[in-house]
Design an enzyme around this catalytic site. Structure first.
Site, short mmCIF file in Angstrom:
data_model
loop_
_atom_site.label_atom_id
_atom_site.label_comp_id
_atom_site.label_asym_id
_atom_site.label_seq_id
_atom_site.Cartn_x
_atom_site.Cartn_y
_atom_site.Cartn_z
N GLU A 429 48.78 -21.64 -58.27
CA GLU A 429 49.37 -20.55 -59.06
C GLU A 429 49.88 -21.06 -60.40
OE1 GLU A 429 50.28 -16.81 -58.42
OE2 GLU A 429 48.28 -17.50 -57.97
N THR A 538 45.56 -3.67 -65.84
CA THR A 538 46.07 -4.94 -65.33
C THR A 538 45.73 -5.18 -63.87
OG1 THR A 538 47.89 -4.71 -66.90
CG2 THR A 538 48.18 -6.35 -65.20
#
Length: 556
Positions: A429, A538
């Protein structure tokens, strides 16, 4: 309607220059017989050039500068294979494998947790975001993917649930941002892809009306949370009066498209006022603050708004161009020793004398990888020098800024690929990059390449979330799928640099909304959702490009 707001916008302040004007010289100041004035100026100019080069290289390594300006005489752009014409035909085997992966995930959710907001594949149960009940996050987030993949039976069952079971009347607080991009975006996308099924427009309008009170603030910036039953905004307990720039600048696509469909100005005006505030808050270098504490990359939302209305609102092209220039000036970095291009974060740092400076944090979230594609798309639209850009583009078809952005996009994608060099071949991440004169983190994973590392936990403590990989799969079928594949659905991996893996009992809604949708499109032919006709929000919900109705354009 939005035009009157934009008249109140002010142009970004120019960056103050520290340069002094050395062009004015005294014509008669030379002593007879002494050296000419230019002879005295040469050492000063050499010193000035050295200082400028040193300062610039602090932000932008010299090798990076050489690369950025070396494309001027190139026959082909960086990343373009010479003498080849790309043929975007479907990779049917991988495309069909992605469809099977979606069906595996959806059928598990439908069997164990239909209607719940989230799914836990290991315990085989669902949960909702609030005790008051859910609002169909997973169903709505997934349904347009079913239409795109041609899964008509699954689509019909999901539609029936939305028609008969979905309720937004929940006396609880929901994220304004997440509800907009997942629920409102999913409904509007499905409305268009279904050929105009009124059910989805009706539901999109209902959720929008319940969220509108969140925008009723003195500044016009929406509160982070909204109570859908009381229809009132709720401040976030963690951030107080601050709002995330990344969140409030990505609500525009959904509300503007709804305004276009319903001819209701209020939807457009509310999100346009947000952009007025953000433009006024833009720092001199073209970057926008996040929580007034961080400077980062989400300025790319400007480009989506520019593209959504068919490149008719030039103000958003200007804001995008300024933001990209700011990114190149201050955030683009190069690692050592491999010279990987990465995006740092710029953090304010208060000195002992009370003055605020800026400190670079060489930290790149996996989400930043979207910027590579955004830069290349921006290069062929905002950075185009001709009306019709070839595929792939030729250097003379792009402006200098377009060529710069194309190059950076290609290099950033290469860096993102490099971060997959882990034990699981999955990217973390968050990756930290080693810059010049930077000491190695003693807790960093020692097996990773020297240019970047995962910020690990001290010995004896559980792994930090920096090492977590929230499922973004590679090619199908593959060993990487097997790492996250469970009997029912897909689970997240806690640490990508650890084998055997440790799973987290959660399947994110974006697994079916984003991950598998993008993989499906990657392996499909170019005629499926072409970027010349759609803009993805998004949450990866495609919305059609349209011409704004009279009075709604933000062009100056």
């Amino acid at each position: 309607m939005a035009e009157r707001h934009l008249q109140r916008r002010t142009k970004p302040k120019s960056v103050p220059s520290d340069r002094t004007d050395t062009s004015k010289t005294q014509a008669n100041g030379r002593v007879a017989g002494g050296p000419p004035p230019y002879a005295l100026a040469i050492p000063a100019l050499v010193l000035l050039a050295s200082l400028v080069l040193y300062s610039v290289s602090h932000w932008f390594p010299l090798r990076s500068l050489q690369h950025l300006f070396s494309f001027r005489d190139e026959t082909y752009l960086k990343g373009v294979r010479p003498n080849s014409v790309p043929v975007f035909t479907a990779d049917e085997a991988r495309r069909d494998a992605v469809v099977e992966a979606f069906k595996h995930a959806w059928l598990a959710y439908e069997r164990d947790a239909m209607g719940d907001d989230e799914y836990h594949p290991i315990s085989q149960k669902g949960t909702n975001l609030t005790e008051a009940g859910g609002i169909g996050y997973t169903v709505i987030d997934s349904i347009d993917t079913m239409l795109i993949m041609g899964l008509h039976d699954e689509y019909e069952r999901a539609r029936i649930w939305i028609q008969d079971e979905l309720s937004f009347d929940r006396n609880a607080s929901f994220s304004t941002f997440e509800t907009t991009i997942r629920v409102m975006g999913g409904l509007l996308s499905t409305y268009y892809l279904s050929g105009g099924d009124p059910l989805f427009l009706e539901k999109a309008r209902e959720i929008a009306d319940r969220m509108l009170p969140a925008f009723d603030t003195p500044s016009g910036l929406p509160l982070s949370m909204v109570n859908l039953h009381l229809m009132e905004g709720v401040p976030d307990r963690d951030t107080g009066d601050f709002v995330s720039t990344a969140e409030v600048s990505t609500l525009q696509l959904e509300f503007r498209y709804l305004a276009y469909l319903t001819d209701e100005d209020v939807y457009w005006d509310k999100v346009e006022e947000v952009m007025v505030v953000l433009k006024a808050a833009t720092l001199p270098h073209g970057l926008a603050p996040i929580f007034v504490e961080y400077v980062w990359l989400r300025n790319c939302a400007f480009s989506k708004q520019y593209l959504q209305t068919n490149q008719t609102e030039d103000i958003y092209r200007q804001m995008y161009d300024e933001a990209m220039t700011g990114i190149h000036m201050y955030l683009v970095q190069r690692s050592v020793p491999g010279n990987l291009l990465n995006m740092a974060e710029l953090i304010p740092d208060r000195a002992k004398n009370g003055k605020t400076g800026w400190r670079l944090l060489p930290k790149q979230d996996h989400l930043v990888c979207f910027l590579g594609g955004s830069l290349m798309l921006g290069a062929t639209t905002s950075g185009a020098a001709v009306d019709h850009v070839s595929v792939p583009p030729l250097p003379n078809e792009l402006t200098p800024q377009g060529r710069r952005d194309w190059f950076t996009g290609v290099e950033l994608i290469k860096t993102c690929l490099a971060t997959h060099n882990t034990e699981t071949k999955l990217s973390p991440e968050i990756a930290y990059f080693r810059l010049r004169n930077q000491k190695q983190d003693k807790n960093a994973a020692v097996k990773l390449p020297p240019d970047w590392y995962i910020k690990g936990s001290p010995p004896g403590k559980p792994p930090t979330l920096d090492a977590r990989y929230i499922l973004r799969l590679g090619n199908f079928p593959s060993d990487r799928e097997a790492l996250s594949h469970s009997h029912r659905g897909y689970a997240s991996i806690m640490n990508v640099d650890q084998v055997p893996v440790e799973h987290e009992d959660k399947m994110e809604t974006f697994m079916m909304s984003e991950t598998l949708k993008y993989l499906y499109l990657l392996f499909s032919d170019a005629g499926v959702l072409p970027l010349s006709e759609y803009v993805f929000n998004t949450e990866a919900h495609p919305l059609p490009i349209f011409l704004p109705i009279a009075g709604s354009s933000s062009s100056l």
